[in-house]
Design a protein around this motif. Structure first.
Motif, PDB file in Angstrom:
ATOM      1  N   THR A 116       5.445   2.968   5.123  1.00  0.00           N
ATOM      2  CA  THR A 116       6.177   2.169   6.102  1.00  0.00           C
ATOM      3  C   THR A 116       7.674   2.357   5.955  1.00  0.00           C
ATOM      4  O   THR A 116       8.393   2.620   6.930  1.00  0.00           O
ATOM      5  N   THR A 117       8.163   2.258   4.715  1.00  0.00           N
ATOM      6  CA  THR A 117       9.609   2.320   4.472  1.00  0.00           C
ATOM      7  C   THR A 117      10.078   3.694   4.034  1.00  0.00           C
ATOM      8  O   THR A 117      11.272   3.988   4.096  1.00  0.00           O
ATOM      9  N   GLY A 118       9.149   4.541   3.557  1.00  0.00           N
ATOM     10  CA  GLY A 118       9.536   5.842   3.035  1.00  0.00           C
ATOM     11  C   GLY A 118      10.045   5.785   1.607  1.00  0.00           C
ATOM     12  O   GLY A 118      10.383   6.810   1.019  1.00  0.00           O
ATOM     13  N   GLY A 165      12.985   4.984  -9.305  1.00  0.00           N
ATOM     14  CA  GLY A 165      13.342   5.179  -7.910  1.00  0.00           C
ATOM     15  C   GLY A 165      13.827   6.592  -7.653  1.00  0.00           C
ATOM     16  O   GLY A 165      14.580   7.166  -8.453  1.00  0.00           O
ATOM     17  N   ASP A 166      13.396   7.178  -6.524  1.00  0.00           N
ATOM     18  CA  ASP A 166      13.725   8.565  -6.213  1.00  0.00           C
ATOM     19  C   ASP A 166      15.180   8.740  -5.788  1.00  0.00           C
ATOM     20  O   ASP A 166      15.779   9.791  -6.009  1.00  0.00           O
ATOM     21  N   ARG A 217       0.849  -1.193   0.000  1.00  0.00           N
ATOM     22  CA  ARG A 217       0.000   0.000   0.000  1.00  0.00           C
ATOM     23  C   ARG A 217       0.885   1.244   0.000  1.00  0.00           C
ATOM     24  O   ARG A 217       1.796   1.355   0.815  1.00  0.00           O
ATOM     25  N   ASP A 218       0.595   2.151  -0.906  1.00  0.00           N
ATOM     26  CA  ASP A 218       1.326   3.411  -1.026  1.00  0.00           C
ATOM     27  C   ASP A 218       0.339   4.568  -1.075  1.00  0.00           C
ATOM     28  O   ASP A 218      -0.858   4.393  -1.246  1.00  0.00           O
ATOM     29  N   TYR A 251       4.409  11.276  -7.608  1.00  0.00           N
ATOM     30  CA  TYR A 251       5.230  10.261  -6.948  1.00  0.00           C
ATOM     31  C   TYR A 251       4.345   9.252  -6.235  1.00  0.00           C
ATOM     32  O   TYR A 251       3.173   9.491  -5.947  1.00  0.00           O
ATOM     33  N   SER A 252       4.939   8.105  -5.956  1.00  0.00           N
ATOM     34  CA  SER A 252       4.329   7.064  -5.141  1.00  0.00           C
ATOM     35  C   SER A 252       5.248   6.841  -3.954  1.00  0.00           C
ATOM     36  O   SER A 252       6.459   6.690  -4.118  1.00  0.00           O
ATOM     37  N   LYS A 253       4.666   6.841  -2.728  1.00  0.00           N
ATOM     38  CA  LYS A 253       5.489   6.739  -1.525  1.00  0.00           C
ATOM     39  C   LYS A 253       4.942   5.679  -0.577  1.00  0.00           C
ATOM     40  O   LYS A 253       3.759   5.676  -0.243  1.00  0.00           O
TER      41      LYS A 253
END
Length: 368
Positions: A83-85, A106-107, A63-64, A78-80
């Protein structure tokens, strides 16, 4: 001679004016198309996103939060992962008024994950965008693919309760309808509003009608001691409840028509932010699974909570004491509490959710 020069100059000016008018007409036409596309296919905003991915050799659902800025038929965002950032940058365009197509990357420089997506707009009116993604996953070092589904987050306001709020009766009714008759009283909510250790949040629409309610508080020493004993009895080694300024996410409910629209996640995020402001080092939840598809476990895990233990018949009161009628048990509650916890040392309110609340831009799923 002078007449010839004048004619040449007039010709040049006429050509320049014609070119400017043509360019202006072209720009206005493009702007009109962008405006019309954005009006007919409004995809900008924030979404709850679920997608399938391969992690440690297992296929999992992730889930993002997806945040999209639209400029006509093109978009970026963006998609974030909350939980992990971990974050992916997104860009793409609307194709043939039917699809979204684009790429993600990837950012972070060290994150080599990259790929493409193809999402349909046939369910856009219901706030959903669904399709597929495929690309290279840096964690698995392989080419992977799966479903990618977006559901638009509701445009509601989240505000903190005051003791004089006219919404207190509606909030108590919503919780009792969701969790069981007699679960909470107006007086209890008012006392929580008045307490320096309490948090009561209302989710409301633009007309001020209540759409959701959630509560939290800073745990007292006696409650922490009791919970630590129960966790130790359940086999948890070093529960570490006593000696920590601990917050508790308590009750939460959302009206049925707003389920699955991200309100639960926003209220979790805001309660954690308030508990962190109140000096808590960690937060706990005693979660109850209602058995429906809008269970809060996915929301809580997306917010960084991890399961600690299960405490059976947690809400059963000693014989003779007043209790409430559980909607699942159809009488005194015999349900199991799922104990979950997350640290607040690394807690940073998600920027896309914060933006939504600044711009006034919901699971009934409950935690007790």
């Amino acid at each position: 001679m002078g007449s010839d020069i004048r004619d040449i100059l007039l010709g040049l000016v006429s050509a320049a004016v014609t070119a400017v008018l043509a360019r202006t007409t072209q720009l206005l036409r493009r702007h009109r198309i962008r405006v019309e596309t954005a009006r007919r296919y409004p995809i900008g905003g924030a979404y709850i996103s679920t997608y399938t991915d391969v992690m440690d050799g297992e296929t999992r659902t992730v889930r993002d939060i997806v945040h999209i800025d639209q400029a006509g038929s093109t978009f970026s965002g963006y998609s974030k992962n909350l939980t992990t950032g971990r974050r992916f940058n997104i860009e793409g365009r609307i194709v043939n008024a039917k699809y979204l197509t684009g790429s993600y990357q990837g950012d972070q420089r060290e994150d080599e994950s990259t790929g493409v997506f193809y999402l349909g707009l046939d369910l856009l009116r219901s706030g959903q965008i669904r399709g597929l993604w495929a690309g290279y996953g840096a964690e698995s070092a392989s080419i992977i693919s799966g479903e990618w589904n977006w559901r638009k987050m509701a445009q509601i306001n989240i505000e903190e309760c005051t003791t004089s709020s006219p919404l207190l009766p509606s909030a108590a009714t919503l919780l009792n309808d969701a969790l069981g008759s007699g679960f909470v009283s107006i007086e209890h909510l008012r006392e929580l509003c008045e307490s320096d250790a309490g948090v009561v949040l209302f989710a409301t629409d633009d007309q001020g009608r209540i759409e959701g309610i959630s509560t939290a508080y800073v745990m007292a020493e006696a409650e922490k001691s009791d919970l630590e004993q129960k966790l130790a009895h359940a086999g948890v080694v070093r529960p570490n409840v006593v000696g920590t300024r601990m917050g508790m996410l308590k009750s939460s409910a959302v009206v049925p028509r707003r389920r699955g629209q991200g309100i639960g996640l926003r209220m979790v995020n805001q309660r954690l932010a308030r508990l962190e402001e109140m000096g808590c080092a960690a937060a706990m939840v005693l979660a109850w699974d209602s058995g429906d598809r809008h269970s809060s476990f996915g929301v809580l895990e997306a917010a960084g909570f991890q399961r600690v233990a299960e405490l059976r018949k947690f809400w059963r009161e000693p014989e003779g004491e007043e209790t409430f009628d559980c909607i699942k048990c159809q009488g005194p509650c015999e349900c199991t509490a799922i104990v979950m916890r997350r640290s607040l040392y690394d807690f940073v309110p998600d920027e896309s959710i914060a933006d939504l609340d600044r711009r006034r831009q919901r699971v009934v799923r409950f935690t007790r």
